[in-house]
Design an enzyme around this catalytic site. Structure first.
Site, PDB file in Angstrom:
ATOM      1  N   ASP A   1       0.867  -1.176   0.000  1.00  0.00           N
ATOM      2  CA  ASP A   1       0.000   0.000   0.000  1.00  0.00           C
ATOM      3  C   ASP A   1       0.912   1.237   0.000  1.00  0.00           C
ATOM      4  O   ASP A   1       2.139   1.131   0.120  1.00  0.00           O
ATOM      5  CB  ASP A   1      -0.967  -0.012   1.199  1.00  0.00           C
ATOM      6  CG  ASP A   1      -2.196   0.861   0.890  1.00  0.00           C
ATOM      7  OD1 ASP A   1      -2.148   1.648  -0.081  1.00  0.00           O
ATOM      8  OD2 ASP A   1      -3.205   0.768   1.623  1.00  0.00           O
TER       9      ASP A   1
HETATM   10  C1  BGC Z   1      -5.012   3.244   0.134  1.00  0.00           C
HETATM   11  C2  BGC Z   1      -5.211   2.182  -0.931  1.00  0.00           C
HETATM   12  C3  BGC Z   1      -5.084   2.791  -2.296  1.00  0.00           C
HETATM   13  C4  BGC Z   1      -3.727   3.454  -2.407  1.00  0.00           C
HETATM   14  C5  BGC Z   1      -3.447   4.042  -3.768  1.00  0.00           C
HETATM   15  C6  BGC Z   1      -3.770   4.076  -0.104  1.00  0.00           C
HETATM   16  O1  BGC Z   1      -3.738   5.175   0.718  1.00  0.00           O
HETATM   17  O2  BGC Z   1      -4.951   2.613   1.393  1.00  0.00           O
HETATM   18  O3  BGC Z   1      -6.452   1.559  -0.757  1.00  0.00           O
HETATM   19  O4  BGC Z   1      -5.252   1.805  -3.277  1.00  0.00           O
HETATM   20  O5  BGC Z   1      -3.661   4.490  -1.452  1.00  0.00           O
HETATM   21  O6  BGC Z   1      -4.166   5.158  -4.028  1.00  0.00           O
END
Ligand code: BGC
Length: 739
Positions: free
Chosen positions: A286
């Site tokens: 993530d």
């Molecule tokens: C979130 C994810 C997301 C990623 C990319 C993160 O802050 O937890 O769910 O896919 O950002 O945008």
């Protein structure tokens, strides 16, 4: 072999690939192609493939790396996210084509509930209990996204969530592993359609692995501590289901699980995902979660964090840049093997091949498809249909709803009544809120002849009461009041935990004032999570839970308000009466001292009942359904038998309606304490007024299996109760024995 020769061979082999459709590629052939590319790559180029950076077009995290374009040209980044549009992705892909290896970039984005045409928030879609509708929503999203140069969505979010304080509850399918698993599969089918090479599909990413939804106290990014039994029985099944459905990528979660941050967890990424579940795709972190290993306190510095992550089996670094910074050094120090890096690169290249990018890196950047497909009328119609299927009727005293279309004067009141901005909610990707249909617009389009009065009444989240009087004034002139209340969109989603689940601001005060007028009030709720709406539940005659329904929200809600569509949604999550009851979910254990109001020393609160405000599976219709007693084909079965459960459902009301008939099971005596009931099957049926339908469910050993005292998975002989009903709290029961 000199460099020139090897590149020539690569180009010849790549052009050969383009002759064959993906479906004809056996695994071995695919591996051969991947190996042929890998063999030509330097360590630096390999590390580039393990790196994912965001463009500055959109921001989904705190930190942006400004030099990402130079990184593309230098071969230091293999994939880009938050960049879409045929022209823009083509421009970035051009840069990748100037690198020595010419490995195409893969473009990822959070296409969570629609791309341009926004569908209901995932929790809302889950309330439809309609797998075809959910699959369709994902298919439309994939079609629009792929037309704008995207290859990869960071969805489905498969986190079971039993704590409505957690703002990300809106992104998932609710509290139940069975429903959650079916929905996870439907979403993967919708995104990938078993053919990644098609120009209307995108690669799915199962997230957030694992157990992110169990963040302590509902506070985002918080720790998770849970038993292996709970993990395997409740939290893991939806991720596994999505992988079985063919999802080719997985995202790690931000949380630590029993002390080990997921992004450094070999147990999760290698032992469970790859060794137990045979996952062949790649794992991405993530947003900056490798960097966060230092905050977790398990990594001393950049290199240590990268080492922990790559050795745990994490293939791609989203945004922290730590792989880029440290992997070469770690290889030279022998802390990470080049073999481990090769594996990671292969997994990523494999997906790029499956997407057809080596044949044509630009195959998804089509301005023509973009023009033709984005928000086309068919997609808008689908969004409206999925939206109305997601609405849950929570209360309808005196049949206030549906409102007659010949109503003379209707007052449309509330901070959400003429609100377009919030309807597309959080994670609305490239959605444009100005294109959404407000509730007021939806109502106007269905009541051309009525006198429609509007007042905002109050803001969503402040203390000013000065507009209430005006709202009361117009209510007094109306035959019926539609009152749109709820949360502002920013109150749910990432980093949007709440410790209080009441209606924000003075909205309840507005509702009280309107109820005082004596006019019939139908409340339309818009929110991203269960709210503690006890006063509304006790006082106003009608309540529709509409979540955030997306681009077509206003039309969909008006369809339900005026009876064009008979509501059929059922709650995918329990609504508590009080934050103090959380976590509250239907499949609790009985405890050794089950609640008895007459016995102090039993499991209960002094100040609030144990009962939820609305139970899991709850949802009314404009018609009524009567359930017969369930019958079984046998009261004793063997583990190899199939138990048939039959029941007759009669539509005893005035309208044709759909009912989701739910089947729960309880294992009465086992070596471990089992939940009081668990959803094992459901069927959504449409029945005409006055007609009946017989429904049959099949139960097999798989439905009766669980993690036994020794953690082996299987059944135990003994007595079970089958419960069939309209929600988790109202069932008709019958027992059988497993021999
Ligand atoms: C979130 C994810 C997301 C990623 C990319 C993160 O802050 O937890 O769910 O896919 O950002 O945008």
């Amino acid at each position: 072999m000199n460099k020139l020769n090897s590149l020539a061979i690569l180009l010849i082999s790549l052009s050969l690939f383009s002759c064959k459709p993906a479906t004809e590629n056996s695994d071995a052939e695919l591996d051969k192609k991947v190996d042929s590319v890998l063999a030509l790559m330097t360590l630096e180029e390999k590390i580039g493939q393990l790196t994912l950076y965001t463009s500055d077009m959109d921001q989904t995290g705190a930190f942006i790396r400004k030099e990402y374009e130079q990184d593309i040209k230098d071969g230091k980044v293999g994939s880009i996210f938050n960049a879409y549009g045929a022209v823009y992705t083509r421009k970035l892909q051009d840069m990748a084509m100037t690198t020595r290896m010419k490995i195409p970039l893969m473009f990822g984005y959070d296409v969570i509930h629609g791309h341009r045409t926004i569908f209901p928030i995932p929790l809302g879609e889950a309330a439809s209990w309609d797998m075809d509708a959910i699959e369709l929503a994902a298919r439309v999203a994939a079609t629009e996204a792929a037309a704008e140069g995207l290859h990869w969505t960071f969805a489905p979010m498969c986190d079971i969530a039993r704590d409505p304080r957690w703002g990300r509850i809106l992104e998932g399918a609710g509290e139940d592993p069975y429903l959650g698993s079916l929905i996870a599969r439907a979403r993967v089918r919708g995104f990938q359609n078993n053919d990644l090479k098609a120009t209307n599909t995108v690669a799915a990413c199962v997230k957030h692995f694992a157990a992110y939804g169990a963040a302590q106290a509902g506070r985002d990014y918080h720790s998770v501590d849970m038993s292996e039994r709970m993990l395997r029985e409740v939290y893991l099944p939806p991720y596994q289901a999505a992988i079985e459905a063919g999802a080719v990528t997985v995202m790690t979660s931000f949380n630590d699980l029993n002390g080990i941050p997921a992004t450094a967890s070999k147990y999760l990424m290698t032992d469970i995902l790859r060794n137990e579940w045979n996952f062949k795709g790649f794992v991405v972190t993530d947003y900056t979660s490798i960097m966060e290993l230092m905050h977790h306190g398990v990594a001393a510095d950049t290199a240590h964090a990268a080492e922990l992550s790559v050795n745990a089996g994490v293939d791609m670094d989203m945004q922290s840049g730590f792989y880029n910074h440290s992997l070469a050094k770690l290889v030279s120090e022998k802390k990470v093997s080049e073999a481990q890096i090769n594996e990671a690169v292969k997994r990523i290249l494999r997906v790029k091949f499956q997407l057809g990018l080596f044949e044509d890196p630009y195959r998804y950047c089509s301005e023509e498809r973009e023009k033709q497909l984005i928000m086309n009328p068919g997609f808008l119609e689908s969004a409206r249909d999925v939206a109305r299927k997601s609405i849950v009727l929570l209360k309808n005293k005196n049949n206030v709803l549906p409102i007659s279309k010949s109503v003379k004067t209707i007052a449309v009141i509330g901070p959400h009544a003429d609100n377009k901005r919030d309807l597309i909610a959080s994670w609305s990707a490239a959605g444009n809120w100005t294109k959404s249909v407000s509730l007021l617009e939806g109502i106007k389009s269905q009541l051309p002849d009525a006198n429609i009065l509007y007042a905002k009444g109050c803001n969503l989240n402040d203390d000013s009461t000065q507009y209430i009087e005006q709202a009361v004034k117009i209510a007094m002139q109306a035959d019926v009041v539609v009152l749109a209340l709820g949360e502002p969109a920013w109150m749910s989603g990432e980093a949007a935990s709440r410790a209080n689940l009441n209606l924000p601001g003075v909205q309840q005060q507005l509702a009280e004032a309107l109820q005082e007028t004596g006019k019939p009030v139908a409340v339309v709720l818009m929110n991203g999570r269960p709210l503690t709406i006890n006063w509304l539940a006790a006082n106003v005659p009608a309540i529709l839970e509409t979540w955030f329904l997306g681009t077509q929200a206003g039309h969909a809600i008006a369809d339900v308000l005026f009876g064009n569509y008979n509501p059929s949604g059922k709650l995918p999550v329990t609504f508590p009466r009080s934050v103090g009851q959380i976590p509250i979910y239907y499949s609790m254990k009985n405890t050794g001292r089950p609640m008895n109001p007459n016995d102090k020393y039993t499991s209960k609160y002094l100040d609030v009942s144990n009962e939820p405000l609305y139970p899991f599976g709850f949802g009314l219709s404009y018609t009524t359904f009567k359930y017969s007693e369930p019958t079984l084909n046998s009261t004793e079965i063997l583990a190899t038998d199939t138990l048939k459960v039959s029941i007759e459902i009669s539509n005893t009301g005035k309208y044709t309606g759909e009912e989701t008939v739910q089947l729960y099971i309880k294992d009465l005596v086992a070596t471990v304490a089992r939940p009081v009931k668990e959803l094992k099957a459901f069927k959504k049926v449409k029945i005409k007024a006055g007609e009946s339908q017989k429904i049959e469910f099949s139960i097999t050993a798989a439905d009766l299996s669980f993690y036994r005292a020794d953690m082996s998975f299987g059944t135990e002989p003994g007595e079970f109760t089958v419960m069939v009903g309209t929600n988790s709290n109202e069932t008709k029961n019958v027992n059988f024995k497993l021999k």
